[in-house]
Design an enzyme around this catalytic site. Structure first.
Site, PDB file in Angstrom:
ATOM      1  N   ASP A 248       1.123  -1.152  -0.073  1.00 58.67           N
ATOM      2  CA  ASP A 248       0.030  -0.099  -0.121  1.00 58.67           C
ATOM      3  C   ASP A 248       0.793   1.332  -0.177  1.00 58.67           C
ATOM      4  O   ASP A 248       2.061   1.111  -0.008  1.00 58.67           O
ATOM      5  CB  ASP A 248      -0.996  -0.367   1.044  1.00 58.67           C
ATOM      6  N   LYS A 270      -3.878   2.889  -2.887  1.00 66.30           N
ATOM      7  CA  LYS A 270      -4.664   4.419  -3.436  1.00 66.30           C
ATOM      8  C   LYS A 270      -4.216   5.139  -4.004  1.00 66.30           C
ATOM      9  O   LYS A 270      -4.015   6.057  -2.722  1.00 66.30           O
ATOM     10  CB  LYS A 270      -6.181   3.540  -2.779  1.00 66.30           C
ATOM     11  N   MET A 385      -8.042   8.618   8.856  1.00 67.10           N
ATOM     12  CA  MET A 385      -8.677   9.828   7.947  1.00 67.10           C
ATOM     13  C   MET A 385      -8.654  11.533   7.767  1.00 67.10           C
ATOM     14  O   MET A 385      -9.661  11.303   7.387  1.00 67.10           O
ATOM     15  CB  MET A 385      -9.307   8.805   7.105  1.00 67.10           C
TER      16      MET A 385
HETATM   17  N1  SAH Z   1      -4.758  -0.087   8.843  1.00 60.53           N
HETATM   18  C1  SAH Z   1      -4.412   1.766   8.997  1.00 60.53           C
HETATM   19  C2  SAH Z   1      -5.753   2.455   8.586  1.00 60.53           C
HETATM   20  C3  SAH Z   1      -5.514   2.150   7.289  1.00 60.53           C
HETATM   21  S1  SAH Z   1      -6.380   4.414   7.221  1.00 60.53           S
HETATM   22  C4  SAH Z   1      -3.381   1.268  10.446  1.00 60.53           C
HETATM   23  O1  SAH Z   1      -4.452   0.102  11.155  1.00 60.53           O
HETATM   24  O2  SAH Z   1      -3.008   2.234  11.013  1.00 60.53           O
HETATM   25  C5  SAH Z   1      -5.237   5.183   7.165  1.00 60.53           C
HETATM   26  C6  SAH Z   1      -5.217   6.531   8.237  1.00 60.53           C
HETATM   27  O3  SAH Z   1      -4.962   5.424   9.372  1.00 60.53           O
HETATM   28  C7  SAH Z   1      -4.282   7.566   8.089  1.00 60.53           C
HETATM   29  O4  SAH Z   1      -4.719   8.543   7.401  1.00 60.53           O
HETATM   30  C8  SAH Z   1      -4.259   8.161   9.331  1.00 60.53           C
HETATM   31  O5  SAH Z   1      -4.912   8.207   9.926  1.00 60.53           O
HETATM   32  C9  SAH Z   1      -3.773   6.572  10.030  1.00 60.53           C
HETATM   33  N2  SAH Z   1      -2.422   6.431  10.149  1.00 60.53           N
HETATM   34  C10 SAH Z   1      -2.062   5.402   9.568  1.00 60.53           C
HETATM   35  N3  SAH Z   1       0.065   5.895   9.633  1.00 60.53           N
HETATM   36  C11 SAH Z   1      -0.507   6.634  10.472  1.00 60.53           C
HETATM   37  C12 SAH Z   1       0.357   7.550  10.827  1.00 60.53           C
HETATM   38  N4  SAH Z   1       2.016   6.846  10.592  1.00 60.53           N
HETATM   39  N5  SAH Z   1       0.541   8.762  11.804  1.00 60.53           N
HETATM   40  C13 SAH Z   1      -0.602   9.281  11.634  1.00 60.53           C
HETATM   41  N6  SAH Z   1      -1.910   8.691  11.208  1.00 60.53           N
HETATM   42  C14 SAH Z   1      -1.258   7.322  10.835  1.00 60.53           C
END
Ligand code: SAH
Length: 472
Positions: A248, A270, A385
């Protein structure tokens, strides 16, 4: 000096341990695990050894070292803190041609004990010939992370079926291929899933088949928030074994650099403005296509695959198409961001529950959310998000009764070197985020625990929004 590596069968053989302290106890335990008969010579035993003697698992010979203790022994370990006693043991053992190990003294020792990775009956031993034990331990840790715990049961199963396998696959080449499919195919996968009876059935079935058809599979792996240190050992192993990696957008380059060099890497991220359903359909298609060609596919996702990661849909698709799969959990953004911002997500004085919420709400979704419940106190809200939605999030929570003073923390690039944490009051959320140009990926934490970041932050950059509130 070059040592000759060997694995000794000490089952029911008499071994002498000289010394009655913690080191001697550790050595005695290891010898007992190998089935040795252990006698421990020492004036006194520490509680652990005394308990073993009491239980009849070791024999205690009281007193100071005497050469006669070596009678009938195969091996001796000197583990006293007295150098002269250790030296006497080594000399006496040498005179009788009995191999001796003096703990932490390679010069006096005629054998060394390696660091081991134990997947019995499979054992990997590492030795620095006694000169750099720390290095040997480091290597052992590395190796430990590469070998699955299912390898032990697999080796044991293969040993039990050895004669049958030889009979069904008399040709050496065919036999090798069969062992390869054991390692890479459903038998190993079932053992990893803790389903030994089914693994044995799969082995039986494979034996009856005339030929080894390649069976591919998919591992759905959560890669965590970006810091490679937050990968699990299982994730690392899957990356090392992958033939194909579908990754991803949020996967960091450091993590990709840990994957098998010759694995095919396909970017399936995406992008904003793209046709998401089409991209998702393409991902489904790629997983099935590569698995059907007998390849080990890793589907690598940011954070955890089951938290706003569409992991469920991907598994449903794989199941519908008969492709075997496994799931490796990852550290989700809420946990990683909270940890790296110094925000305990629950706290006896502040919050008794935690909600993981996606703020990526089309309006119909936003309507469906129970804002009333989310606006209640004593709970922590973690919004994924959300950068484009901050204005409406803050407004809706306040409209439903959450106080304008409620602390928030906005964590941008959580766990990565460029992390920034912005804290403030719910009312000032959107203008503050704008003023500091917070960008995705960012995670929003709302609730009184968020204020603790002001006190407990320890990583990256911290911006206290209360210090200078910009005009709305
Ligand atoms: N499956 C992922 C989430 C995917 S949705 C999980 O479990 O973390 C993507 C969202 O996750 C981003 O828009 C943000 O809000 C958050 N996110 C993912 N990685 C991040 C990071 N390193 N720092 C802050 N927010 C993060």
């Amino acid at each position: 000096m070059k040592l000759f590596p060997l694995f000794a069968d000490l089952n029911q053989r008499l071994v002498l341990v000289v010394g009655g302290g913690a080191v001697a106890a550790r050595k005695a335990q290891a010898l007992l695990e190998a089935g040795a008969r252990v006698k421990v010579g020492a004036p006194e035993l520490n509680p652990e050894l005394a308990a073993l003697a009491q239980a009849g698992r070791v024999t205690h010979i009281p007193g100071r070292f005497d050469e006669a203790w070596l009678d009938d022994t195969w091996l001796v370990v000197a583990a006293t803190d007295d150098e002269t006693v250790n030296a006497r043991v080594a000399v006496a053992a040498g005179a009788r041609r009995i191999l001796a190990n003096v703990v932490d003294d390679p010069k006096l020792s005629s054998f060394q004990v390696p660091s081991i990775v134990d997947r019995s009956p499979l054992i990997v031993a590492v030795s620095s010939s006694g000169v750099a034990p720390v290095l040997a331990r480091r290597m052992r840790e590395r190796i430990e992370s590469l070998f699955d715990h299912a390898l032990g049961p697999l080796a044991e199963l293969a040993a039990r079926y050895r004669a049958r396998i030889r009979e069904r696959r008399p040709d050496l080449g065919a036999r090798r291929r069969f062992y390869d499919t054991l390692l890479d195919g459903p038998v190993a996968a079932l053992l990893r899933q803790a389903r030994p009876a089914e693994a044995e059935q799969a082995l039986e079935a494979a034996l009856e088949q005339p030929q080894e058809a390649p069976v591919g599979s998919v591992v759905l792996v959560g890669a965590g928030p970006g810091d490679p240190g937050l990968l699990t050992l299982k994730a690392l192993r899957a990356l090392n074994e992958a033939d194909v990696i579908l990754y991803d957008r949020l996967i960091s380059a450091e993590i990709m650099s840990l994957a098998r060099r010759d694995a095919e890497r396909i970017d399936v991220g995406k992008r904003p403005g793209e046709d998401h359903p089409a991209t998702q359909a393409r991902i489904h298609g790629l997983m099935v296509e590569h698995a059907r060609r007998g390849r080990r596919v890793v589907r690598l996702k940011g954070g955890d695959a089951f938290i706003f990661g569409r992991g469920g849909e991907e598994l449903q698709y794989l199941r519908a198409h008969g492709v075997p799969y496994e799931v490796v959990p990852g550290v989700t953004a809420a946990l990683a961001c909270a940890a790296h911002a110094g925000i305990p997500l629950t706290h006896r004085e502040h919050a008794q529950s935690l909600h993981l919420i996606t703020a990526h709400c089309r309006d119909d979704n936003a309507q469906a959310m129970d804002w009333q419940a989310l606006a209640g106190g004593n709970q922590t809200l973690a919004f994924y998000m959300g950068v484009g939605q901050l204005e409406s999030l803050s407004r809706r929570l306040r409209e439903h009764g959450r106080s304008a003073d409620t602390p928030f923390a906005l964590v941008e690039n959580g766990s990565r070197p460029e992390q920034r944490v912005l804290t403030g009051r719910l009312e000032d959320l959107a203008p503050l985020a704008r003023a500091h140009e917070i960008r995705s990926p960012a995670l929003l934490i709302v609730g009184s625990v968020a204020a603790l970041a002001n006190e407990l932050h320890w990583f990256g950059q911290h911006i206290d929004g209360m210090a200078a509130v910009p005009a709305a």
